[in-house]
Design a protein around this motif. Sequence first.
Motif, PDB file in Angstrom:
ATOM      1  N   ALA A 160      32.633 -22.361  20.226  1.00  0.00           N
ATOM      2  CA  ALA A 160      33.497 -21.255  20.644  1.00  0.00           C
ATOM      3  C   ALA A 160      32.861 -20.458  21.778  1.00  0.00           C
ATOM      4  CB  ALA A 160      33.799 -20.331  19.462  1.00  0.00           C
ATOM      5  N   GLY A 161      31.541 -20.333  21.745  1.00  0.00           N
ATOM      6  CA  GLY A 161      30.835 -19.601  22.793  1.00  0.00           C
ATOM      7  C   GLY A 161      30.888 -20.274  24.144  1.00  0.00           C
ATOM      8  N   GLN A 162      31.237 -21.560  24.180  1.00  0.00           N
ATOM      9  CA  GLN A 162      31.332 -22.307  25.433  1.00  0.00           C
ATOM     10  C   GLN A 162      32.681 -22.132  26.129  1.00  0.00           C
ATOM     11  OE1 GLN A 162      28.733 -24.007  26.817  1.00  0.00           O
ATOM     12  NE2 GLN A 162      27.595 -23.092  25.129  1.00  0.00           N
ATOM     13  N   ARG A 163      33.659 -21.589  25.401  1.00  0.00           N
ATOM     14  CA  ARG A 163      34.984 -21.393  25.991  1.00  0.00           C
ATOM     15  C   ARG A 163      34.943 -20.301  27.038  1.00  0.00           C
ATOM     16  NH1 ARG A 163      38.204 -20.590  20.507  1.00  0.00           N
ATOM     17  NH2 ARG A 163      37.166 -22.235  19.405  1.00  0.00           N
ATOM     18  N   ARG A 164      35.878 -20.380  27.951  1.00  0.00           N
ATOM     19  CA  ARG A 164      36.007 -19.286  28.916  1.00  0.00           C
ATOM     20  C   ARG A 164      36.426 -18.046  28.157  1.00  0.00           C
ATOM     21  NH1 ARG A 164      40.071 -20.488  33.241  1.00  0.00           N
ATOM     22  NH2 ARG A 164      39.828 -18.265  33.491  1.00  0.00           N
TER      23      ARG A 164
ATOM     24  N   ALA B 113      26.348 -15.297  18.257  1.00  0.00           N
ATOM     25  CA  ALA B 113      27.032 -14.011  18.393  1.00  0.00           C
ATOM     26  C   ALA B 113      28.139 -14.106  19.447  1.00  0.00           C
ATOM     27  CB  ALA B 113      26.030 -12.912  18.765  1.00  0.00           C
ATOM     28  N   GLU B 114      27.848 -14.754  20.557  1.00  0.00           N
ATOM     29  CA  GLU B 114      28.865 -14.904  21.601  1.00  0.00           C
ATOM     30  C   GLU B 114      30.024 -15.778  21.126  1.00  0.00           C
ATOM     31  OE1 GLU B 114      26.484 -14.213  25.747  1.00  0.00           O
ATOM     32  OE2 GLU B 114      26.310 -16.207  24.833  1.00  0.00           O
ATOM     33  N   GLY B 115      29.736 -16.783  20.340  1.00  0.00           N
ATOM     34  CA  GLY B 115      30.798 -17.610  19.777  1.00  0.00           C
ATOM     35  C   GLY B 115      31.691 -16.823  18.836  1.00  0.00           C
ATOM     36  N   LEU B 116      31.084 -16.012  17.971  1.00  0.00           N
ATOM     37  CA  LEU B 116      31.863 -15.169  17.073  1.00  0.00           C
ATOM     38  C   LEU B 116      32.684 -14.170  17.872  1.00  0.00           C
ATOM     39  CD1 LEU B 116      32.609 -14.431  14.169  1.00  0.00           C
ATOM     40  CD2 LEU B 116      30.649 -12.864  14.165  1.00  0.00           C
ATOM     41  N   GLN B 117      32.099 -13.633  18.927  1.00  0.00           N
ATOM     42  CA  GLN B 117      32.816 -12.693  19.786  1.00  0.00           C
ATOM     43  C   GLN B 117      34.067 -13.362  20.377  1.00  0.00           C
ATOM     44  OE1 GLN B 117      30.811 -11.320  23.418  1.00  0.00           O
ATOM     45  NE2 GLN B 117      31.445  -9.237  22.860  1.00  0.00           N
ATOM     46  N   ALA B 118      33.937 -14.600  20.826  1.00  0.00           N
ATOM     47  CA  ALA B 118      35.084 -15.331  21.388  1.00  0.00           C
ATOM     48  C   ALA B 118      36.155 -15.566  20.320  1.00  0.00           C
ATOM     49  CB  ALA B 118      34.622 -16.657  21.990  1.00  0.00           C
ATOM     50  N   LEU B 119      35.746 -15.995  19.128  1.00  0.00           N
ATOM     51  CA  LEU B 119      36.708 -16.241  18.050  1.00  0.00           C
ATOM     52  C   LEU B 119      37.440 -14.965  17.651  1.00  0.00           C
ATOM     53  CD1 LEU B 119      34.703 -18.652  15.717  1.00  0.00           C
ATOM     54  CD2 LEU B 119      36.661 -19.233  17.171  1.00  0.00           C
ATOM     55  N   LEU B 120      36.711 -13.862  17.554  1.00  0.00           N
ATOM     56  CA  LEU B 120      37.342 -12.597  17.162  1.00  0.00           C
ATOM     57  C   LEU B 120      38.261 -12.067  18.248  1.00  0.00           C
ATOM     58  CD1 LEU B 120      34.386 -10.952  15.259  1.00  0.00           C
ATOM     59  CD2 LEU B 120      36.596 -11.599  14.292  1.00  0.00           C
ATOM     60  N   ALA B 121      37.888 -12.234  19.516  1.00  0.00           N
ATOM     61  CA  ALA B 121      38.753 -11.791  20.612  1.00  0.00           C
ATOM     62  C   ALA B 121      40.103 -12.503  20.540  1.00  0.00           C
ATOM     63  CB  ALA B 121      38.081 -12.035  21.961  1.00  0.00           C
ATOM     64  N   GLU B 122      40.081 -13.781  20.163  1.00  0.00           N
ATOM     65  CA  GLU B 122      41.318 -14.543  20.011  1.00  0.00           C
ATOM     66  C   GLU B 122      42.183 -13.986  18.879  1.00  0.00           C
ATOM     67  OE1 GLU B 122      39.859 -18.520  19.470  1.00  0.00           O
ATOM     68  OE2 GLU B 122      39.244 -18.676  21.574  1.00  0.00           O
ATOM     69  N   GLN B 123      41.557 -13.256  17.959  1.00  0.00           N
ATOM     70  CA  GLN B 123      42.267 -12.664  16.824  1.00  0.00           C
ATOM     71  C   GLN B 123      42.593 -11.188  17.035  1.00  0.00           C
ATOM     72  OE1 GLN B 123      43.125 -14.718  14.123  1.00  0.00           O
ATOM     73  NE2 GLN B 123      42.404 -16.190  15.634  1.00  0.00           N
ATOM     74  N   GLY B 124      42.291 -10.673  18.229  1.00  0.00           N
ATOM     75  CA  GLY B 124      42.607  -9.281  18.528  1.00  0.00           C
ATOM     76  C   GLY B 124      41.541  -8.293  18.103  1.00  0.00           C
ATOM     77  N   VAL B 125      40.297  -8.743  17.978  1.00  0.00           N
ATOM     78  CA  VAL B 125      39.203  -7.870  17.557  1.00  0.00           C
ATOM     79  C   VAL B 125      38.145  -7.833  18.659  1.00  0.00           C
ATOM     80  CG1 VAL B 125      37.390  -7.456  15.843  1.00  0.00           C
ATOM     81  CG2 VAL B 125      39.590  -8.415  15.129  1.00  0.00           C
ATOM     82  N   GLU B 126      37.791  -6.641  19.071  1.00  0.00           N
ATOM     83  CA  GLU B 126      36.721  -6.464  20.051  1.00  0.00           C
ATOM     84  C   GLU B 126      35.400  -6.324  19.304  1.00  0.00           C
ATOM     85  OE1 GLU B 126      35.399  -3.474  23.674  1.00  0.00           O
ATOM     86  OE2 GLU B 126      37.321  -3.190  22.690  1.00  0.00           O
ATOM     87  N   LEU B 127      34.463  -7.214  19.578  1.00  0.00           N
ATOM     88  CA  LEU B 127      33.181  -7.230  18.878  1.00  0.00           C
ATOM     89  C   LEU B 127      32.113  -6.560  19.736  1.00  0.00           C
ATOM     90  CD1 LEU B 127      31.774  -8.247  16.287  1.00  0.00           C
ATOM     91  CD2 LEU B 127      31.181 -10.312  17.563  1.00  0.00           C
ATOM     92  N   TYR B 128      31.485  -5.526  19.188  1.00  0.00           N
ATOM     93  CA  TYR B 128      30.398  -4.837  19.882  1.00  0.00           C
ATOM     94  C   TYR B 128      29.089  -5.562  19.596  1.00  0.00           C
ATOM     95  CZ  TYR B 128      26.860  -1.458  21.145  1.00  0.00           C
ATOM     96  OH  TYR B 128      25.766  -0.858  21.705  1.00  0.00           O
TER      97      TYR B 128
END
Length: 167
Positions: free
Chosen positions: A11-15, A42-57
């Motif tokens: 997931a972290g490799q996605r744009r 962490a970056e992969g989780l950030q990408a997955l959560l962004a796709e779900q409408g969650v901004e990860l700090y």
Amino acid sequence: MAIPQSELLRAGQRRPLLKSQARASLQKTAFLCHSHRDDKLAEGLQALLAEQGVELYIDWKDASMPLQPNRETASRIQHRIKTCDWFLFLATANSMASRWCPWELGYADGQKQPDRIAIVQTSDSTTTHGNEYMQLYRRVDMSSAGELLWVPAGSNQGQFVRTVPFL
């Protein structure tokens, strides 16, 4: 089901999504407690959560943080934990051995309602990390279809992260 670390790395490799590209506007926020050694996870989780409408700090992406950890670092982390909707603990071998992660989790436990804290269990080729917290906190799991789920403690069923309401 624990999230395979390989899925987080993939997931972290996605744009990264631009905010305007997200399914819904990023209206939910989460603080990520993690080991800095797990930056790619962490970056992969950030990408997955962004796709779900969650901004990860993620603290090391915050340019206002001091370069060396100090009292100001702790104060800023405390502020972020309080102001984010959720507190997420990325459970890995590194975070379980960290000095900061247990401190952050303990602080969050004293500041947030229990339903606002979740463990993101991960699995590597040999181990599932984070089992020790499963009766205390909710967890973020991955469905067989690859969507993130918000699961109550002690349960095997949850709801899609993108549909969790906020009051």
